[in-house]
Design an enzyme around this catalytic site. Structure first.
Site: not given
Length: 225
Positions: A98, A160, A189
């Protein structure tokens, strides 16, 4: 295409990235989070680079992925530094990364740098999953769309919403916007400030295919009531 870009609510545990990013976290905390993730059937445990090797060890016998954050939480490291961090966590056993995008470059309108930053990390990842953290609370509507498009062009796997370390977390409107922008090509996400079962269901209804939370077990229990 990763199988979890679009999910149904029938597999709620697989939405959850059980997240331990507190600076004061200890190895005992990592073991506990890994055990909780295995017991609940979560998708991953997300940790800082310092703990990737330990998390990968505890998760080695199960189906839970090890996720590491890169350029966290500001996204302000030069690409070569993010690359070094990426190679380090991949070598330590990370299955997913991430990364925080180059927020300042995005605010300057330098989309070429934003895209190149993402592309180089994705090339380092190869087939492993890369999620790009936009930090939506800092962006305008247009910047959110531009960031999603840059991530798509750079062949990231997910966008995300948030790090959880800025002044705002996931918002339903942002999740919906991200899903509308990336379509079915990328996962979405939602992370930051998701504290209840109704929050989980609202994020999924808006288009989230992953939920990042430091309280995964409590969220799952509440969401399945």
């Amino acid at each position: 295409m990763p199988q979890d870009k679009l999910r149904t609510k029938g597999d709620l545990p697989q939405f959850i990235d059980h997240t331990l990013l507190r600076p004061e976290a200890t190895s005992v905390d990592v073991q506990r989070y890994c055990n909780e993730a295995i017991d609940n059937g979560f998708k991953s445990v997300c940790v800082n680079p310092w703990f990737v090797e330990l998390a990968a060890h505890y998760l080695s016998d199960g189906n839970v992925s090890t996720c590491a954050v890169i350029g966290f939480p500001l996204g302000a490291s030069p690409t070569r530094v993010k690359l070094a961090e990426a190679y380090a966590v991949l070598e330590a056993g990370a299955d997913e990364l991430d990364m925080v995008l180059a927020i300042s470059a995005l605010k300057d309108g330098d989309l070429a740098t934003v895209e190149n930053d993402i592309r180089q990390i994705k090339q380092a990842c190869g087939p492993k999953i890369l999620k790009v953290i936009l930090e939506t609370c800092l962006l305008t509507h247009e910047e959110k769309i531009a960031a999603c498009q840059a991530a798509h062009r750079a062949r990231a796997d997910f966008v995300k919403t948030s790090t959880g370390f800025s002044h705002g977390g996931a918002a339903i409107a942002d999740v919906r916007l991200l899903r509308e922008t990336v379509g079915v090509d990328l996962g979405v996400k939602a992370s930051g400030g998701i504290r209840s079962g109704p929050d989980v269901h609202a994020m999924i209804d808006a288009g989230a295919s992953r939920i990042g939370s430091s309280s995964g077990a409590a969220l799952l229990s509440d969401a399945t009531k």
